[in-house]
Scaffold this active site. Structure first.
Site, PDB file in Angstrom:
ATOM      1  CB  SER A  75      -0.880   0.106   1.175  1.00  0.00           C
ATOM      2  OG  SER A  75      -0.132  -0.158   2.527  1.00  0.00           O
TER       3      SER A  75
ATOM      4  CB  SER B 285       7.376   6.571  16.476  1.00  0.00           C
ATOM      5  OG  SER B 285       7.688   7.871  16.004  1.00  0.00           O
TER       6      SER B 285
ATOM      7  CB  THR C  15       5.784  10.068  17.016  1.00  0.00           C
ATOM      8  OG1 THR C  15       4.825  11.406  17.003  1.00  0.00           O
ATOM      9  CG2 THR C  15       5.110   9.088  17.428  1.00  0.00           C
TER      10      THR C  15
ATOM     11  CE1 TYR D  81       3.062   6.080  13.109  1.00  0.00           C
ATOM     12  CE2 TYR D  81       4.255   8.150  13.649  1.00  0.00           C
ATOM     13  CZ  TYR D  81       4.323   6.874  13.228  1.00  0.00           C
ATOM     14  OH  TYR D  81       5.331   6.225  13.167  1.00  0.00           O
TER      15      TYR D  81
ATOM     16  CE  LYS E 228       4.244   3.257  14.763  1.00  0.00           C
ATOM     17  NZ  LYS E 228       4.492   1.747  14.098  1.00  0.00           N
TER      18      LYS E 228
ATOM     19  CG  ASP F 233       6.812  20.930  13.382  1.00  0.00           C
ATOM     20  OD1 ASP F 233       6.669  19.575  13.370  1.00  0.00           O
ATOM     21  OD2 ASP F 233       7.581  21.355  12.462  1.00  0.00           O
TER      22      ASP F 233
HETATM   23  P1  NAD Z   1       6.813   2.732   4.924  1.00  0.00           P
HETATM   24  O1  NAD Z   1       5.432   2.905   4.611  1.00  0.00           O
HETATM   25  O2  NAD Z   1       7.894   2.736   3.967  1.00  0.00           O
HETATM   26  O3  NAD Z   1       7.009   1.027   5.175  1.00  0.00           O
HETATM   27  C1  NAD Z   1       5.651   0.467   5.521  1.00  0.00           C
HETATM   28  C2  NAD Z   1       5.472  -0.832   4.849  1.00  0.00           C
HETATM   29  O4  NAD Z   1       4.183  -1.719   5.434  1.00  0.00           O
HETATM   30  C3  NAD Z   1       5.049  -0.524   3.389  1.00  0.00           C
HETATM   31  O5  NAD Z   1       5.752  -1.245   2.594  1.00  0.00           O
HETATM   32  C4  NAD Z   1       3.395  -0.705   3.347  1.00  0.00           C
HETATM   33  O6  NAD Z   1       2.983  -1.165   2.051  1.00  0.00           O
HETATM   34  C5  NAD Z   1       3.368  -1.984   4.113  1.00  0.00           C
HETATM   35  N1  NAD Z   1       1.886  -2.078   4.880  1.00  0.00           N
HETATM   36  C6  NAD Z   1       1.124  -0.913   5.338  1.00  0.00           C
HETATM   37  N2  NAD Z   1       0.084  -1.576   5.657  1.00  0.00           N
HETATM   38  C7  NAD Z   1      -0.005  -2.757   5.719  1.00  0.00           C
HETATM   39  C8  NAD Z   1      -0.795  -3.926   5.911  1.00  0.00           C
HETATM   40  N3  NAD Z   1      -2.079  -3.518   6.645  1.00  0.00           N
HETATM   41  N4  NAD Z   1      -0.363  -5.093   5.700  1.00  0.00           N
HETATM   42  C9  NAD Z   1       0.951  -5.479   5.004  1.00  0.00           C
HETATM   43  N5  NAD Z   1       1.546  -4.358   4.886  1.00  0.00           N
HETATM   44  C10 NAD Z   1       1.435  -3.107   5.109  1.00  0.00           C
HETATM   45  O7  NAD Z   1       7.174   3.148   6.211  1.00  0.00           O
HETATM   46  P2  NAD Z   1       8.515   2.954   7.058  1.00  0.00           P
HETATM   47  O8  NAD Z   1       9.312   4.394   7.006  1.00  0.00           O
HETATM   48  O9  NAD Z   1       9.432   2.063   6.479  1.00  0.00           O
HETATM   49  O10 NAD Z   1       8.086   2.725   8.574  1.00  0.00           O
HETATM   50  C11 NAD Z   1       8.288   1.401   9.009  1.00  0.00           C
HETATM   51  C12 NAD Z   1       7.566   1.555  10.388  1.00  0.00           C
HETATM   52  O11 NAD Z   1       8.666   2.078  11.393  1.00  0.00           O
HETATM   53  C13 NAD Z   1       6.309   1.837  10.489  1.00  0.00           C
HETATM   54  O12 NAD Z   1       5.464   1.052  11.461  1.00  0.00           O
HETATM   55  C14 NAD Z   1       6.367   3.297  11.045  1.00  0.00           C
HETATM   56  O13 NAD Z   1       5.116   3.769  11.809  1.00  0.00           O
HETATM   57  C15 NAD Z   1       7.621   3.104  11.974  1.00  0.00           C
HETATM   58  N6  NAD Z   1       8.175   4.439  11.925  1.00  0.00           N
HETATM   59  C16 NAD Z   1       8.592   4.979  11.035  1.00  0.00           C
HETATM   60  C17 NAD Z   1       9.367   6.163  10.982  1.00  0.00           C
HETATM   61  C18 NAD Z   1       9.787   7.132   9.915  1.00  0.00           C
HETATM   62  O14 NAD Z   1      10.270   8.211  10.019  1.00  0.00           O
HETATM   63  N7  NAD Z   1      10.019   6.589   8.690  1.00  0.00           N
HETATM   64  C19 NAD Z   1       9.937   6.758  12.400  1.00  0.00           C
HETATM   65  C20 NAD Z   1       9.354   6.015  13.610  1.00  0.00           C
HETATM   66  C21 NAD Z   1       8.660   4.859  13.162  1.00  0.00           C
HETATM   67  C1  UD1 Z   2       7.506  13.824  11.904  1.00  0.00           C
HETATM   68  C2  UD1 Z   2       5.911  13.711  12.602  1.00  0.00           C
HETATM   69  C3  UD1 Z   2       6.592  12.719  13.642  1.00  0.00           C
HETATM   70  C4  UD1 Z   2       6.964  11.358  12.928  1.00  0.00           C
HETATM   71  C5  UD1 Z   2       8.192  11.877  12.027  1.00  0.00           C
HETATM   72  C6  UD1 Z   2       8.544  10.512  11.185  1.00  0.00           C
HETATM   73  C7  UD1 Z   2       5.161  15.767  12.984  1.00  0.00           C
HETATM   74  C8  UD1 Z   2       4.599  16.890  13.708  1.00  0.00           C
HETATM   75  N1  UD1 Z   2       5.837  14.789  13.153  1.00  0.00           N
HETATM   76  O1  UD1 Z   2       8.499  14.285  12.709  1.00  0.00           O
HETATM   77  O2  UD1 Z   2       5.505  12.177  14.430  1.00  0.00           O
HETATM   78  O3  UD1 Z   2       7.379  10.218  13.711  1.00  0.00           O
HETATM   79  O4  UD1 Z   2       7.831  12.953  11.212  1.00  0.00           O
HETATM   80  O5  UD1 Z   2       7.441  10.230  10.080  1.00  0.00           O
HETATM   81  O6  UD1 Z   2       4.490  15.567  11.581  1.00  0.00           O
HETATM   82  N2  UD1 Z   2      10.394  20.878   8.357  1.00  0.00           N
HETATM   83  C9  UD1 Z   2      10.748  21.844   7.824  1.00  0.00           C
HETATM   84  N3  UD1 Z   2      10.152  22.012   6.373  1.00  0.00           N
HETATM   85  C10 UD1 Z   2       9.317  21.052   5.778  1.00  0.00           C
HETATM   86  C11 UD1 Z   2       9.469  19.894   6.752  1.00  0.00           C
HETATM   87  C12 UD1 Z   2       9.773  19.780   7.853  1.00  0.00           C
HETATM   88  O7  UD1 Z   2      11.239  22.910   7.757  1.00  0.00           O
HETATM   89  O8  UD1 Z   2       8.973  21.171   4.731  1.00  0.00           O
HETATM   90  C13 UD1 Z   2      11.211  20.874   9.511  1.00  0.00           C
HETATM   91  C14 UD1 Z   2      10.301  20.420  10.983  1.00  0.00           C
HETATM   92  O9  UD1 Z   2       9.565  21.475  11.424  1.00  0.00           O
HETATM   93  C15 UD1 Z   2      11.323  19.671  11.795  1.00  0.00           C
HETATM   94  C16 UD1 Z   2      12.159  19.076  10.955  1.00  0.00           C
HETATM   95  O10 UD1 Z   2      12.207  19.820   9.649  1.00  0.00           O
HETATM   96  O11 UD1 Z   2      11.803  20.836  12.499  1.00  0.00           O
HETATM   97  C17 UD1 Z   2      11.954  17.535  10.804  1.00  0.00           C
HETATM   98  O12 UD1 Z   2      10.577  17.454  10.366  1.00  0.00           O
HETATM   99  P1  UD1 Z   2      10.121  15.927   9.706  1.00  0.00           P
HETATM  100  O13 UD1 Z   2      11.152  15.491   8.747  1.00  0.00           O
HETATM  101  O14 UD1 Z   2       8.699  16.433   9.184  1.00  0.00           O
HETATM  102  O15 UD1 Z   2      10.235  15.215  11.073  1.00  0.00           O
HETATM  103  P2  UD1 Z   2       9.268  15.278  12.589  1.00  0.00           P
HETATM  104  O16 UD1 Z   2       8.705  16.764  12.760  1.00  0.00           O
HETATM  105  O17 UD1 Z   2      10.553  15.419  13.293  1.00  0.00           O
END
Ligand code: NAD
Ligand code: UD1
Length: 355
Positions: A35, A141, A143, A165, A169, A312
Site C-alpha cells: 500500500s 517511534s 513521536t 499516529y 504507537k 511541531d
Molecule cells: P513505509 O510506509 O515505507 O513502510 C511500511 C510498509 O508496510 C510498506 O511497505 C507498506 O506497503 C506496508 N503496509 C502498510 N500497511 C500494511 C498492511 N495492512 N499489511 C501489510 N503491509 C502493510 O514506512 P517506514 O518508514 O518504512 O516505517 C516502517 C515502520 O516504522 C512503521 O511502522 C512506522 O510507523 C515506523 N516508524 C517510521 C518512522 C519514519 O520516520 N519513517 C519513524 C518512526 C517509526
Molecule cells: C514527523 C512527525 C512525527 C513522525 C516523523 C517521522 C509531525 C509533527 N511529526 O516528525 O510524528 O514520527 O515525522 O515520520 O509531523 N521541516 C521544515 N520544512 C518541511 C518539513 C519539515 O522546516 O517542509 C522541519 C520541521 O519543522 C522539523 C524538521 O524539519 O523541525 C523535521 O521534520 P520532519 O522530517 O517532518 O520530522 P518530525 O517533525 O521530527
C-alpha cells in the site's frame, strides 16, 4: 541463521533492514500489501544481497532461487494471510514494520490508522501465538514523547503522543506490555526510532514516498534535484541556536543494524521486554541539514521561512545510552554520509522505484 517474518519489508526501513538481515545470513519471509511501497524494492534488495536469480511465481508471491528471500503479498490484518506463513516453516522471530506513518493523514483518517496499526498488530500477535512464535521486534517511534520536557530523551520520559499516529504507537506499546506479562516465553523489543533518513550507499534502494513528501529529508532531496523550487522552513523563532527545529537524524543503515542487534539480543538472552531509543544522540537544525545537503550534492537549496508547523516541537534528540549498554549498538554514520547517500539515491532514482 534464523527464519524471520518481516511485515512491511518492502517499505523504507523494512527494505534496508531486509538487506542487513540477509547479509547477516538470515532467511526471510516478507509479508507486505504494497500500500505504500513497490515490489521492485525487494527485487533490488535481492540483487544487493547477491542472491540467485528470482523464481517468479506471480506478482503476489515470489522467491529467490535459494529460498532465502520469500515474498508474499498480503495484509497483517488478515489471519488467512498470516497463518500459512507460520504453518509452512518454523518462524524464529518477527520484525513488524507494517503500518501507516503520516501524521497529517492520521488526523484526517484515524479509523484507518487504528485499524492498520493497532488491529494489524493484534492480528499479528494472535497469529504468532497460534503459530508458536513469541519473538517480536516492533517499530515504535519517538513521536510517543510528544513535546519532550528535556533532551536528550531517555526511555523513561513520559509517553504523551500528540496525534492519532502517536496514539496508535502508544496503544501497541501498551499492548506489548500486556502480552509480555501474559506468557513467560515472549521476547519483545520496542524500538523507538528518532528521524530515519538517507539510503543504502549503493543508491540502489532508498525512500520512495507516495505523493508529496511531508518529512524534510525527501523534500530537501527534491529541491536539490530541481523537482521543487524551494524548501519551506517551518519557523525561525524556535528556542534553538539558529531558530530552526532540531532533530536527531539517523541513517537508515544504522537503524537497520540496530534491528539486527536487537534481534540477536532477544534470541540470545532470557525472554524479556526490551524498550530502546534508536537515535544518534546528536541534534541538527534544519539549517545545518540544508547546509550539509548542499555541500554533499553541490546543488543550491533555496529556502523560504514560513510559520511554525502545528504540532511541531523545538528539539528532539535521543538518549541512545541504553541501546549502547544493552546491545553494544550506536550510530556510525555522520550527517555528511547521510546527505551523500540520500543524494546518491535521489540522483540515481529521480522518480523513485517507478521509473
Ligand atoms: P513505509 O510506509 O515505507 O513502510 C511500511 C510498509 O508496510 C510498506 O511497505 C507498506 O506497503 C506496508 N503496509 C502498510 N500497511 C500494511 C498492511 N495492512 N499489511 C501489510 N503491509 C502493510 O514506512 P517506514 O518508514 O518504512 O516505517 C516502517 C515502520 O516504522 C512503521 O511502522 C512506522 O510507523 C515506523 N516508524 C517510521 C518512522 C519514519 O520516520 N519513517 C519513524 C518512526 C517509526
Ligand atoms: C514527523 C512527525 C512525527 C513522525 C516523523 C517521522 C509531525 C509533527 N511529526 O516528525 O510524528 O514520527 O515525522 O515520520 O509531523 N521541516 C521544515 N520544512 C518541511 C518539513 C519539515 O522546516 O517542509 C522541519 C520541521 O519543522 C522539523 C524538521 O524539519 O523541525 C523535521 O521534520 P520532519 O522530517 O517532518 O520530522 P518530525 O517533525 O521530527
Amino acid at each position: 541463521m534464523a527464519n524471520l517474518l518481516i511485515t512491511g519489508g518492502a517499505g523504507f526501513i523494512g527494505s534496508h533492514t531486509c538487506l542487513a538481515l540477509l547479509q547477516a545470513g538470515h532467511r526471510l519471509v516478507v509479508l507486505d500489501n504494497f500500500s505504500n511501497s513497490q515490489p521492485e524494492a525487494l527485487r533490488r534488495v535481492a540483487e544487493l544481497a547477491a542472491l540467485e536469480p528470482l523464481t517468479t511465481r506471480g506478482y503476489a508471491c515470489w522467491a529467490t532461487a535459494d529460498q532465502r528471500l520469500i515474498v508474499h503479498q498480503g495484509d497483517v490484518r488478515a489471519r488467512q494471510d498470516l497463518d500459512p506463513l507460520f504453518a509452512t516453516a518454523r518462524i524464529d522471530g518477527v520484525l513488524h514494520f507494517a503500518g501507516l506513518k503520516a501524521v497529517a493523514d492520521s488526523i484526517a483518517q484515524p479509523l484507518q490508522y487504528w485499524d492498520v496499526n493497532v488491529t494489524g498488530s493484534v492480528c499479528l500477535l494472535q497469529a504468532m501465538a497460534a503459530g508458536g512464535c513469541r519473538t517480536l521486534v516492533f517499530s515504535s517511534s519517538a513521536t510517543l514523547y510528544g513535546h519532550p520536557e528535556r533532551v536528550p530523551i531517555p526511555e523513561e520520559a513520559p509517553i504523551r503522543p500528540i496525534n492519532p499516529y502517536g496514539q496508535t504507537k502508544a496503544a501497541v506499546e501498551q499492548l506489548l506490555v500486556d502480552v509480555a506479562a501474559s506468557h513467560p516465553d515472549w521476547r519483545i523489543a520496542r524500538l523507538r526510532y528518532f528521524n530515519p533518513v538517507a539510503a543504502h550507499p549503493s543508491g540502489h534502494i532508498g525512500e520512495d514516498p507516495h505523493g508529496i513528501p511531508s518529512n524534510i529529508f525527501p523534500l530537501i532531496s527534491q529541491v536539490a534535484m530541481g523537482r521543487r523550487p524551494v524548501l519551506e522552513v517551518f519557523g525561525n523563532d524556535w528556542p534553538s541556536a539558529d531558530g530552526t527545529g532540531v532533530r536527531d537524524y539517523i541513517h537508515v543503515m544504522d537503524l537497520a543494524e540496530g534491528h539486527g542487534a536487537a534481534l540477536a539480543l532477544l534470541l540470545a538472552e532470557a525472554p524479556q521486554l526490551l524498550t530502546l531509543n534508536l537515535g544518534s544522540g546528536q541534534g541538527h537544525s534544519v539549517l545545518e541539514l540544508v547546509r550539509a545537503f548542499a555541500a554533499a550534492s553541490g546543488q543550491p537549496i533555496p529556502i523560504h521561512f514560513s510559520a511554525r508547523r502545528p504540532g511541531d516541537s523545538a528539539v528532539s534528540i535521543a538518549d541512545p545510552g541504553a541501546a549502547a549498554r544493552r546491545m553494544g549498538w550506536r550510530t556510525r554514520r555522520s550527517l555528511g554520509q547521510i546527505c551523500r547517500d540520500g543524494w546518491a539515491w535521489q540522483q540515481a532514482n529521480p522518480q523513485g522505484y517507478s521509473a
